[in-house]
Design an enzyme around this catalytic site. Structure first.
Site, PDB file in Angstrom:
ATOM      1  N   SER A  39       0.818  -1.218   0.000  1.00 34.97           N
ATOM      2  CA  SER A  39       0.000   0.000   0.000  1.00 34.97           C
ATOM      3  C   SER A  39       0.846   1.261   0.000  1.00 34.97           C
ATOM      4  O   SER A  39       0.305   2.357  -0.088  1.00 34.97           O
ATOM      5  CB  SER A  39      -0.894   0.003   1.234  1.00 34.97           C
ATOM      6  OG  SER A  39      -0.083   0.030   2.391  1.00 34.97           O
ATOM      7  N   CYS A  40       2.171   1.129   0.144  1.00 36.34           N
ATOM      8  CA  CYS A  40       2.971   2.345   0.335  1.00 36.34           C
ATOM      9  C   CYS A  40       3.891   2.666  -0.839  1.00 36.34           C
ATOM     10  O   CYS A  40       3.731   3.715  -1.470  1.00 36.34           O
ATOM     11  CB  CYS A  40       3.800   2.220   1.606  1.00 36.34           C
ATOM     12  SG  CYS A  40       2.772   2.228   3.075  1.00 36.34           S
ATOM     13  N   PHE A  41       4.856   1.803  -1.101  1.00 39.53           N
ATOM     14  CA  PHE A  41       5.913   2.180  -2.057  1.00 39.53           C
ATOM     15  C   PHE A  41       5.373   2.622  -3.424  1.00 39.53           C
ATOM     16  O   PHE A  41       5.719   3.713  -3.893  1.00 39.53           O
ATOM     17  CB  PHE A  41       6.928   1.050  -2.230  1.00 39.53           C
ATOM     18  CG  PHE A  41       7.813   0.801  -1.036  1.00 39.53           C
ATOM     19  CD1 PHE A  41       7.945   1.752  -0.038  1.00 39.53           C
ATOM     20  CD2 PHE A  41       8.524  -0.374  -0.910  1.00 39.53           C
ATOM     21  CE1 PHE A  41       8.755   1.530   1.063  1.00 39.53           C
ATOM     22  CE2 PHE A  41       9.341  -0.605   0.182  1.00 39.53           C
ATOM     23  CZ  PHE A  41       9.456   0.345   1.167  1.00 39.53           C
TER      24      PHE A  41
END
Ligand code: UDX
Length: 461
Positions: free
Chosen positions: A295-297
Protein backbone atom coordinates in the site's frame (compact mmCIF):
# COMPACT_ATOMS: atom_id res chain seq x y z
CA UNK A 1 0.77 14.74 36.07
CA UNK A 2 -2.02 14.15 33.65
CA UNK A 3 -1.32 15.03 30.02
CA UNK A 4 -4.51 17.03 29.81
CA UNK A 5 -3.26 19.39 32.45
CA UNK A 6 0.14 19.52 30.75
CA UNK A 7 -1.39 20.40 27.41
CA UNK A 8 -3.75 22.96 28.96
CA UNK A 9 -1.09 24.46 31.15
CA UNK A 10 1.31 24.65 28.25
CA UNK A 11 -1.24 26.30 25.99
CA UNK A 12 -2.11 28.98 28.51
CA UNK A 13 1.48 29.62 29.65
CA UNK A 14 3.74 32.38 28.35
CA UNK A 15 7.43 33.25 28.31
CA UNK A 16 9.78 31.36 30.64
CA UNK A 17 6.96 29.28 32.09
CA UNK A 18 6.05 28.06 28.62
CA UNK A 19 9.65 27.24 27.79
CA UNK A 20 10.03 25.38 31.07
CA UNK A 21 6.99 23.27 30.30
CA UNK A 22 8.33 22.50 26.82
CA UNK A 23 11.58 21.26 28.35
CA UNK A 24 9.93 19.36 31.18
CA UNK A 25 10.48 15.59 30.92
CA UNK A 26 6.77 14.96 30.83
CA UNK A 27 5.47 11.89 32.56
CA UNK A 28 1.86 11.22 31.86
CA UNK A 29 -0.72 9.06 33.54
CA UNK A 30 -3.36 8.93 30.90
CA UNK A 31 -4.33 10.87 27.82
CA UNK A 32 -7.60 10.60 25.94
CA UNK A 33 -6.64 9.83 22.37
CA UNK A 34 -8.80 9.58 19.28
CA UNK A 35 -7.40 7.67 16.31
CA UNK A 36 -9.26 8.35 13.06
CA UNK A 37 -8.99 5.38 10.69
CA UNK A 38 -9.02 1.66 11.58
CA UNK A 39 -6.40 0.52 9.03
CA UNK A 40 -2.89 -0.78 9.68
CA UNK A 41 -1.48 2.52 10.87
CA UNK A 42 -4.57 3.47 12.92
CA UNK A 43 -5.06 0.17 14.73
CA UNK A 44 -1.38 -0.41 15.48
CA UNK A 45 -1.00 3.16 16.73
CA UNK A 46 -4.13 2.74 18.86
CA UNK A 47 -2.85 -0.51 20.37
CA UNK A 48 0.58 0.95 21.12
CA UNK A 49 -0.90 4.01 22.89
CA UNK A 50 -3.47 1.95 24.82
CA UNK A 51 -0.72 -0.40 26.00
CA UNK A 52 1.07 2.61 27.46
CA UNK A 53 -1.94 3.35 29.65
CA UNK A 54 -3.82 5.90 27.55
CA UNK A 55 -7.50 5.65 26.72
CA UNK A 56 -7.92 5.30 22.99
CA UNK A 57 -10.98 5.49 20.76
CA UNK A 58 -10.71 4.33 17.16
CA UNK A 59 -13.04 6.06 14.68
CA UNK A 60 -13.97 4.50 11.39
CA UNK A 61 -16.72 5.34 8.91
CA UNK A 62 -17.49 1.67 8.20
CA UNK A 63 -19.90 0.40 10.90
CA UNK A 64 -19.05 -3.28 10.25
CA UNK A 65 -15.38 -2.55 10.85
CA UNK A 66 -16.18 -0.74 14.09
CA UNK A 67 -18.36 -3.65 15.22
CA UNK A 68 -15.52 -6.07 14.50
CA UNK A 69 -12.96 -4.02 16.41
CA UNK A 70 -15.34 -3.71 19.37
CA UNK A 71 -15.52 -7.50 19.48
CA UNK A 72 -11.72 -7.63 19.56
CA UNK A 73 -11.52 -8.96 16.00
CA UNK A 74 -8.94 -7.49 13.63
CA UNK A 75 -10.34 -6.38 10.25
CA UNK A 76 -7.20 -7.77 8.52
CA UNK A 77 -4.46 -10.23 9.37
CA UNK A 78 -1.49 -8.82 11.23
CA UNK A 79 0.52 -11.00 13.64
CA UNK A 80 -0.48 -10.38 17.28
CA UNK A 81 -3.06 -7.70 16.51
CA UNK A 82 -6.19 -9.66 17.36
CA UNK A 83 -4.83 -10.85 20.71
CA UNK A 84 -3.86 -7.27 21.63
CA UNK A 85 -7.24 -5.87 20.58
CA UNK A 86 -9.07 -8.47 22.66
CA UNK A 87 -6.98 -7.73 25.73
CA UNK A 88 -7.31 -3.95 25.48
CA UNK A 89 -11.02 -3.97 24.66
CA UNK A 90 -11.74 -6.25 27.65
CA UNK A 91 -9.67 -3.91 29.83
CA UNK A 92 -11.84 -1.03 28.50
CA UNK A 93 -8.86 1.09 27.51
CA UNK A 94 -9.59 0.75 23.80
CA UNK A 95 -12.91 1.31 22.09
CA UNK A 96 -14.22 1.95 18.59
CA UNK A 97 -17.09 4.02 17.27
CA UNK A 98 -18.34 5.86 14.20
CA UNK A 99 -19.10 8.96 16.30
CA UNK A 100 -16.11 11.20 15.70
CA UNK A 101 -17.53 14.41 17.18
CA UNK A 102 -18.45 13.02 20.61
CA UNK A 103 -15.09 11.26 20.92
CA UNK A 104 -13.01 14.29 19.87
CA UNK A 105 -14.82 16.60 22.30
CA UNK A 106 -13.61 14.59 25.30
CA UNK A 107 -10.11 13.92 23.97
CA UNK A 108 -6.70 15.62 24.25
CA UNK A 109 -5.32 14.34 20.95
CA UNK A 110 -6.62 13.27 17.56
CA UNK A 111 -4.32 11.17 15.39
CA UNK A 112 -5.31 11.23 11.73
CA UNK A 113 -4.61 7.79 10.27
CA UNK A 114 -7.01 7.81 7.32
CA UNK A 115 -6.17 6.43 3.88
CA UNK A 116 -4.52 8.69 1.33
CA UNK A 117 -5.15 6.85 -1.95
CA UNK A 118 -3.66 7.56 -5.33
CA UNK A 119 -5.59 9.71 -7.78
CA UNK A 120 -5.71 8.85 -11.53
CA UNK A 121 -2.72 11.12 -12.33
CA UNK A 122 -0.55 9.62 -9.56
CA UNK A 123 -1.29 12.54 -7.22
CA UNK A 124 -2.41 11.94 -3.67
CA UNK A 125 -6.13 12.05 -2.91
CA UNK A 126 -6.46 13.96 0.37
CA UNK A 127 -10.27 13.97 0.46
CA UNK A 128 -10.52 11.58 3.46
CA UNK A 129 -7.98 13.63 5.37
CA UNK A 130 -9.78 16.90 4.57
CA UNK A 131 -13.12 15.45 5.63
CA UNK A 132 -11.77 14.03 8.89
CA UNK A 133 -9.99 17.29 9.71
CA UNK A 134 -13.13 19.31 8.96
CA UNK A 135 -15.14 17.08 11.31
CA UNK A 136 -12.53 17.33 14.05
CA UNK A 137 -12.62 21.12 13.65
CA UNK A 138 -16.41 21.23 13.93
CA UNK A 139 -16.31 19.02 17.02
CA UNK A 140 -13.89 21.46 18.67
CA UNK A 141 -15.99 24.54 17.79
CA UNK A 142 -17.64 24.99 21.19
CA UNK A 143 -15.08 23.11 23.23
CA UNK A 144 -12.98 24.89 25.84
CA UNK A 145 -10.56 22.03 26.08
CA UNK A 146 -7.15 22.27 24.40
CA UNK A 147 -6.56 19.73 21.67
CA UNK A 148 -3.72 18.58 19.44
CA UNK A 149 -4.36 17.16 15.94
CA UNK A 150 -1.54 14.98 14.65
CA UNK A 151 -1.20 13.47 11.17
CA UNK A 152 0.21 9.95 11.00
CA UNK A 153 -1.09 9.20 7.51
CA UNK A 154 1.51 9.56 4.76
CA UNK A 155 0.74 12.96 3.26
CA UNK A 156 2.53 15.05 0.66
CA UNK A 157 4.88 17.71 2.07
CA UNK A 158 2.95 20.87 2.85
CA UNK A 159 -0.28 19.11 3.87
CA UNK A 160 -0.23 20.23 7.52
CA UNK A 161 0.42 23.83 6.50
CA UNK A 162 -1.87 23.99 3.45
CA UNK A 163 -4.67 21.58 4.35
CA UNK A 164 -4.81 20.57 8.03
CA UNK A 165 -4.27 24.00 9.61
CA UNK A 166 -6.72 25.97 7.40
CA UNK A 167 -9.34 23.19 7.45
CA UNK A 168 -9.14 22.88 11.22
CA UNK A 169 -9.35 26.65 11.68
CA UNK A 170 -12.31 26.85 9.31
CA UNK A 171 -14.15 24.01 11.05
CA UNK A 172 -13.45 25.11 14.62
CA UNK A 173 -13.57 28.88 14.22
CA UNK A 174 -10.35 28.96 16.29
CA UNK A 175 -6.76 29.84 15.50
CA UNK A 176 -4.15 27.11 15.56
CA UNK A 177 -1.76 28.05 18.38
CA UNK A 178 -4.57 29.24 20.66
CA UNK A 179 -5.93 26.13 22.32
CA UNK A 180 -5.45 23.87 19.31
CA UNK A 181 -2.19 22.62 17.89
CA UNK A 182 -1.23 20.72 14.76
CA UNK A 183 1.53 18.15 14.48
CA UNK A 184 3.01 15.66 12.08
CA UNK A 185 4.28 12.37 13.50
CA UNK A 186 4.77 9.94 10.60
CA UNK A 187 4.57 6.20 11.09
CA UNK A 188 7.22 3.92 9.60
CA UNK A 189 5.59 0.57 10.36
CA UNK A 190 5.91 -2.41 8.04
CA UNK A 191 3.09 -4.86 7.50
CA UNK A 192 3.82 -8.21 9.10
CA UNK A 193 5.74 -6.55 11.96
CA UNK A 194 3.46 -3.53 12.28
CA UNK A 195 2.69 -3.92 15.98
CA UNK A 196 6.31 -4.42 16.94
CA UNK A 197 7.26 -1.39 14.84
CA UNK A 198 4.58 0.75 16.51
CA UNK A 199 5.66 -0.38 19.99
CA UNK A 200 9.40 -0.07 19.34
CA UNK A 201 10.00 2.52 16.61
CA UNK A 202 13.58 2.90 15.34
CA UNK A 203 13.13 6.68 15.42
CA UNK A 204 10.35 9.12 16.26
CA UNK A 205 9.84 12.20 14.09
CA UNK A 206 7.77 15.09 15.41
CA UNK A 207 6.80 18.17 13.47
CA UNK A 208 4.65 20.79 15.17
CA UNK A 209 3.16 24.22 14.53
CA UNK A 210 4.44 25.50 17.90
CA UNK A 211 6.61 24.37 20.79
CA UNK A 212 3.69 23.78 23.15
CA UNK A 213 2.16 21.35 20.71
CA UNK A 214 5.55 19.71 20.24
CA UNK A 215 5.89 19.19 24.01
CA UNK A 216 2.40 17.74 24.19
CA UNK A 217 3.18 15.22 21.41
CA UNK A 218 6.48 14.21 23.01
CA UNK A 219 4.62 13.67 26.28
CA UNK A 220 3.09 10.59 24.62
CA UNK A 221 6.54 9.02 24.15
CA UNK A 222 8.06 9.37 27.63
CA UNK A 223 10.19 6.24 27.67
CA UNK A 224 11.30 6.02 24.04
CA UNK A 225 15.02 5.30 23.86
CA UNK A 226 15.28 5.62 20.05
CA UNK A 227 16.47 8.79 18.29
CA UNK A 228 13.99 11.66 18.53
CA UNK A 229 13.88 14.03 15.61
CA UNK A 230 12.37 17.50 15.98
CA UNK A 231 11.49 19.27 12.75
CA UNK A 232 8.74 21.40 11.25
CA UNK A 233 5.62 19.69 9.89
CA UNK A 234 6.61 19.91 6.21
CA UNK A 235 10.01 18.34 6.89
CA UNK A 236 8.33 15.56 8.89
CA UNK A 237 6.06 14.87 5.93
CA UNK A 238 9.03 14.87 3.54
CA UNK A 239 10.97 12.52 5.84
CA UNK A 240 8.28 9.88 5.41
CA UNK A 241 8.30 10.24 1.62
CA UNK A 242 12.07 10.31 1.37
CA UNK A 243 12.31 7.15 3.50
CA UNK A 244 9.88 5.22 1.33
CA UNK A 245 11.31 6.59 -1.92
CA UNK A 246 14.86 5.69 -0.89
CA UNK A 247 13.85 2.12 0.00
CA UNK A 248 12.06 1.81 -3.35
CA UNK A 249 15.18 3.15 -5.12
CA UNK A 250 17.25 0.45 -3.39
CA UNK A 251 14.90 -2.29 -4.56
CA UNK A 252 14.76 -1.09 -8.17
CA UNK A 253 18.55 -0.65 -8.12
CA UNK A 254 18.95 -4.24 -6.89
CA UNK A 255 16.60 -5.49 -9.59
CA UNK A 256 18.39 -3.60 -12.35
CA UNK A 257 21.80 -4.87 -11.19
CA UNK A 258 20.49 -8.43 -10.81
CA UNK A 259 19.08 -8.32 -14.35
CA UNK A 260 22.52 -7.34 -15.66
CA UNK A 261 24.16 -10.00 -13.46
CA UNK A 262 21.81 -12.67 -14.81
CA UNK A 263 23.13 -11.98 -18.32
CA UNK A 264 26.73 -12.20 -17.08
CA UNK A 265 26.40 -15.28 -14.86
CA UNK A 266 26.74 -13.28 -11.62
CA UNK A 267 24.78 -14.17 -8.47
CA UNK A 268 23.38 -10.89 -7.08
CA UNK A 269 23.38 -12.27 -3.51
CA UNK A 270 27.16 -12.64 -3.74
CA UNK A 271 27.41 -9.04 -4.89
CA UNK A 272 25.29 -7.82 -1.96
CA UNK A 273 27.57 -9.70 0.42
CA UNK A 274 30.49 -7.89 -1.14
CA UNK A 275 29.01 -4.39 -1.12
CA UNK A 276 26.85 -4.56 2.02
CA UNK A 277 29.68 -4.35 4.55
CA UNK A 278 30.44 -0.87 3.33
CA UNK A 279 28.55 1.07 6.03
CA UNK A 280 27.49 3.60 3.41
CA UNK A 281 25.65 0.85 1.52
CA UNK A 282 24.41 -1.82 3.97
CA UNK A 283 22.90 -5.25 3.28
CA UNK A 284 19.20 -4.50 3.69
CA UNK A 285 16.54 -3.87 1.07
CA UNK A 286 18.72 -5.05 -1.77
CA UNK A 287 16.87 -8.31 -2.44
CA UNK A 288 16.27 -8.73 -6.14
CA UNK A 289 12.98 -10.19 -7.35
CA UNK A 290 9.69 -9.34 -8.99
CA UNK A 291 9.59 -5.87 -7.45
CA UNK A 292 7.87 -4.02 -4.64
CA UNK A 293 4.14 -4.04 -3.94
CA UNK A 294 1.97 -3.03 -1.01
CA UNK A 295 0.00 0.00 0.00
CA UNK A 296 2.97 2.34 0.33
CA UNK A 297 5.91 2.18 -2.06
CA UNK A 298 4.11 2.23 -5.45
CA UNK A 299 1.66 4.93 -4.38
CA UNK A 300 4.14 7.05 -2.44
CA UNK A 301 6.80 7.07 -5.15
CA UNK A 302 4.13 8.06 -7.71
CA UNK A 303 2.83 10.81 -5.41
CA UNK A 304 6.31 12.22 -4.76
CA UNK A 305 7.05 12.17 -8.48
CA UNK A 306 3.79 14.06 -9.05
CA UNK A 307 4.70 16.61 -6.36
CA UNK A 308 8.08 17.09 -8.04
CA UNK A 309 6.48 17.69 -11.44
CA UNK A 310 4.00 20.17 -9.97
CA UNK A 311 6.83 21.97 -8.20
CA UNK A 312 8.77 22.10 -11.49
CA UNK A 313 11.41 19.74 -10.09
CA UNK A 314 10.58 16.54 -12.02
CA UNK A 315 12.38 13.39 -10.87
CA UNK A 316 13.73 11.08 -13.56
CA UNK A 317 14.98 8.80 -10.81
CA UNK A 318 11.57 8.21 -9.23
CA UNK A 319 9.96 7.63 -12.63
CA UNK A 320 12.68 5.09 -13.49
CA UNK A 321 12.12 3.33 -10.15
CA UNK A 322 8.46 2.84 -11.02
CA UNK A 323 9.21 1.79 -14.59
CA UNK A 324 11.69 -0.87 -13.46
CA UNK A 325 9.14 -2.08 -10.92
CA UNK A 326 6.44 -2.45 -13.57
CA UNK A 327 8.75 -4.43 -15.84
CA UNK A 328 10.15 -6.74 -13.19
CA UNK A 329 7.21 -9.19 -12.77
CA UNK A 330 7.39 -9.94 -16.49
CA UNK A 331 10.91 -11.28 -16.02
CA UNK A 332 9.57 -14.45 -14.40
CA UNK A 333 7.25 -14.92 -17.37
CA UNK A 334 10.21 -14.56 -19.78
CA UNK A 335 12.22 -17.04 -17.70
CA UNK A 336 9.32 -19.47 -17.73
CA UNK A 337 8.99 -19.23 -21.51
CA UNK A 338 12.73 -19.70 -21.91
CA UNK A 339 12.50 -22.90 -19.84
CA UNK A 340 9.19 -24.34 -21.11
CA UNK A 341 8.60 -22.77 -24.50
CA UNK A 342 5.21 -21.11 -25.10
CA UNK A 343 3.05 -21.39 -21.97
CA UNK A 344 -0.20 -21.76 -23.96
CA UNK A 345 -2.07 -24.73 -22.45
CA UNK A 346 0.64 -25.39 -19.84
CA UNK A 347 -0.32 -25.83 -16.20
CA UNK A 348 1.43 -23.34 -13.96
CA UNK A 349 1.26 -23.17 -10.15
CA UNK A 350 1.36 -19.53 -9.04
CA UNK A 351 2.64 -19.61 -5.45
CA UNK A 352 2.18 -16.55 -3.23
CA UNK A 353 -0.44 -13.88 -3.86
CA UNK A 354 0.19 -11.50 -0.94
CA UNK A 355 2.53 -8.57 -1.68
CA UNK A 356 4.89 -10.00 0.94
CA UNK A 357 4.79 -12.78 3.56
CA UNK A 358 2.99 -12.55 6.92
CA UNK A 359 0.13 -10.51 5.55
CA UNK A 360 -3.11 -11.12 3.67
CA UNK A 361 -2.69 -7.81 1.86
CA UNK A 362 -2.76 -8.06 -1.94
CA UNK A 363 -2.58 -4.35 -2.72
CA UNK A 364 -0.19 -3.87 -5.66
CA UNK A 365 0.88 -7.50 -5.25
CA UNK A 366 3.39 -8.38 -7.97
CA UNK A 367 1.66 -11.77 -8.32
CA UNK A 368 -1.20 -10.00 -10.09
CA UNK A 369 0.68 -8.82 -13.20
CA UNK A 370 2.33 -12.27 -13.33
CA UNK A 371 -1.10 -13.95 -13.23
CA UNK A 372 -2.46 -11.56 -15.88
CA UNK A 373 0.49 -12.13 -18.22
CA UNK A 374 0.26 -15.93 -17.89
CA UNK A 375 -3.50 -15.99 -18.45
CA UNK A 376 -3.15 -13.65 -21.45
CA UNK A 377 -0.69 -16.16 -22.96
CA UNK A 378 -3.17 -19.02 -22.52
CA UNK A 379 -1.60 -20.78 -19.51
CA UNK A 380 -3.77 -22.69 -17.01
CA UNK A 381 -2.84 -21.06 -13.73
CA UNK A 382 -3.56 -22.65 -10.33
CA UNK A 383 -2.97 -20.12 -7.53
CA UNK A 384 -2.13 -20.75 -3.91
CA UNK A 385 -1.41 -18.53 -0.91
CA UNK A 386 -1.62 -19.47 2.77
CA UNK A 387 -3.48 -16.25 3.64
CA UNK A 388 -4.26 -13.98 0.72
CA UNK A 389 -6.55 -16.16 -1.45
CA UNK A 390 -9.72 -14.30 -0.60
CA UNK A 391 -8.20 -10.88 -1.28
CA UNK A 392 -6.77 -12.05 -4.60
CA UNK A 393 -10.14 -13.53 -5.70
CA UNK A 394 -11.75 -10.18 -5.01
CA UNK A 395 -9.24 -8.55 -7.41
CA UNK A 396 -9.27 -11.32 -10.00
CA UNK A 397 -12.57 -13.24 -9.72
CA UNK A 398 -11.55 -15.57 -12.59
CA UNK A 399 -8.46 -16.78 -10.77
CA UNK A 400 -8.40 -20.53 -10.04
CA UNK A 401 -7.52 -20.59 -6.35
CA UNK A 402 -6.47 -23.83 -4.65
CA UNK A 403 -6.67 -24.36 -0.90
CA UNK A 404 -3.39 -26.22 -0.42
CA UNK A 405 0.08 -26.13 -1.92
CA UNK A 406 -0.27 -29.79 -2.95
CA UNK A 407 -3.48 -29.04 -4.88
CA UNK A 408 -1.89 -26.16 -6.76
CA UNK A 409 1.03 -28.39 -7.77
CA UNK A 410 -1.15 -31.20 -9.18
CA UNK A 411 -0.10 -31.81 -12.78
CA UNK A 412 1.88 -28.55 -12.92
CA UNK A 413 4.52 -28.15 -15.62
CA UNK A 414 6.11 -25.38 -13.57
CA UNK A 415 5.73 -23.31 -10.41
CA UNK A 416 6.31 -19.57 -10.18
CA UNK A 417 7.03 -18.25 -6.67
CA UNK A 418 5.86 -14.67 -6.07
CA UNK A 419 5.91 -14.39 -2.25
CA UNK A 420 8.58 -15.75 0.10
CA UNK A 421 6.24 -17.63 2.45
CA UNK A 422 8.23 -20.11 4.63
CA UNK A 423 6.00 -22.90 3.27
CA UNK A 424 7.71 -22.55 -0.12
CA UNK A 425 11.21 -22.98 1.28
CA UNK A 426 11.16 -26.75 0.88
CA UNK A 427 9.36 -26.73 -2.49
CA UNK A 428 12.25 -28.15 -4.52
CA UNK A 429 12.65 -31.13 -2.17
CA UNK A 430 8.97 -32.17 -2.28
CA UNK A 431 8.08 -35.37 -4.13
CA UNK A 432 5.39 -33.44 -6.05
CA UNK A 433 7.75 -30.60 -7.04
CA UNK A 434 7.10 -29.61 -10.68
CA UNK A 435 9.80 -30.08 -13.34
CA UNK A 436 10.52 -26.33 -13.44
CA UNK A 437 10.61 -23.81 -10.58
CA UNK A 438 10.88 -20.09 -11.34
CA UNK A 439 11.66 -18.23 -8.14
CA UNK A 440 10.71 -14.55 -8.16
CA UNK A 441 11.83 -14.03 -4.53
CA UNK A 442 14.80 -16.38 -3.91
CA UNK A 443 12.43 -18.19 -1.53
CA UNK A 444 13.18 -21.83 -2.38
CA UNK A 445 16.04 -23.81 -0.82
CA UNK A 446 18.40 -25.73 -3.13
CA UNK A 447 17.81 -29.42 -3.66
CA UNK A 448 15.58 -31.83 -5.56
CA UNK A 449 15.41 -32.66 -9.24
CA UNK A 450 13.46 -29.68 -10.60
CA UNK A 451 15.10 -27.23 -12.93
CA UNK A 452 15.44 -24.11 -10.78
CA UNK A 453 15.77 -20.54 -12.07
CA UNK A 454 15.66 -17.44 -9.89
CA UNK A 455 15.82 -13.73 -10.60
CA UNK A 456 19.32 -12.69 -9.60
CA UNK A 457 21.02 -16.07 -9.32
CA UNK A 458 22.93 -15.60 -12.55
CA UNK A 459 21.94 -19.13 -13.52
CA UNK A 460 24.05 -20.34 -10.58
CA UNK A 461 21.84 -23.33 -9.68
C1 UDX B 1 6.89 -0.12 3.68
C2 UDX B 1 8.04 0.51 4.48
O1 UDX B 1 9.05 -0.49 4.72
C3 UDX B 1 7.53 1.08 5.79
O2 UDX B 1 8.58 1.71 6.51
C4 UDX B 1 6.43 2.09 5.48
O3 UDX B 1 5.88 2.61 6.69
C5 UDX B 1 5.33 1.44 4.66
O4 UDX B 1 5.89 0.85 3.47
P1 UDX B 1 5.53 -2.42 3.73
O5 UDX B 1 4.83 -1.92 2.50
O6 UDX B 1 4.72 -3.01 4.82
O7 UDX B 1 6.39 -1.23 4.41
O8 UDX B 1 6.55 -3.56 3.26
P2 UDX B 1 8.12 -3.75 3.04
O9 UDX B 1 8.59 -4.81 3.93
O10 UDX B 1 8.84 -2.49 3.07
O11 UDX B 1 8.12 -4.35 1.55
C6 UDX B 1 7.55 -3.64 0.45
C7 UDX B 1 7.71 -4.42 -0.83
O12 UDX B 1 9.08 -4.42 -1.23
C8 UDX B 1 7.31 -5.89 -0.75
O13 UDX B 1 6.58 -6.23 -1.91
C9 UDX B 1 8.62 -6.63 -0.70
O14 UDX B 1 8.55 -7.92 -1.24
C10 UDX B 1 9.49 -5.72 -1.56
N1 UDX B 1 10.95 -5.84 -1.27
C11 UDX B 1 11.43 -5.49 -0.05
C12 UDX B 1 11.81 -6.27 -2.28
O15 UDX B 1 11.37 -6.57 -3.39
N2 UDX B 1 13.15 -6.32 -2.02
C13 UDX B 1 13.67 -5.98 -0.80
O16 UDX B 1 14.89 -6.05 -0.64
C14 UDX B 1 12.78 -5.56 0.22
Amino acid sequence: MNVRSVAELAHSAHGPMRRAISRHPLVIDMAEIVVVGGGYVGLCTAVAFAEQGHRVTVIDVIPEKVARIKQGRAPFYEPGLEESLQRLISARVLDATTDLAASVRKADFTFLCVGTPQGPDGSQDLSYLRKATEEVGKALRNSQRSHVVVTKSTVVPGTARDVVVPTLEHGSGKRVGAGIGVGSNPEFLKEGTALQDARHPDRIVVGATDETTRAAIWSLYPGASCPRIDVDCTSAEMIKYAANAFLAVKISFANEMANIGDKLGVDWNHVVRGIGDDPRIGHLFLRAGIGFGGSCFPKDVAALSHVGREARAPSKLLDAVLEINERQPLRVVEMLEAALGPVQGKRIALLGLAFKPDTDDVRESRARPVWQALVARGAEVACYDPRASRGFSALEPRADIRTTLAESLEGAHAAVVCTEWPEFHGLAARPDAPPVIIDGRRAVAPGGRSRYLAIGDGGAR
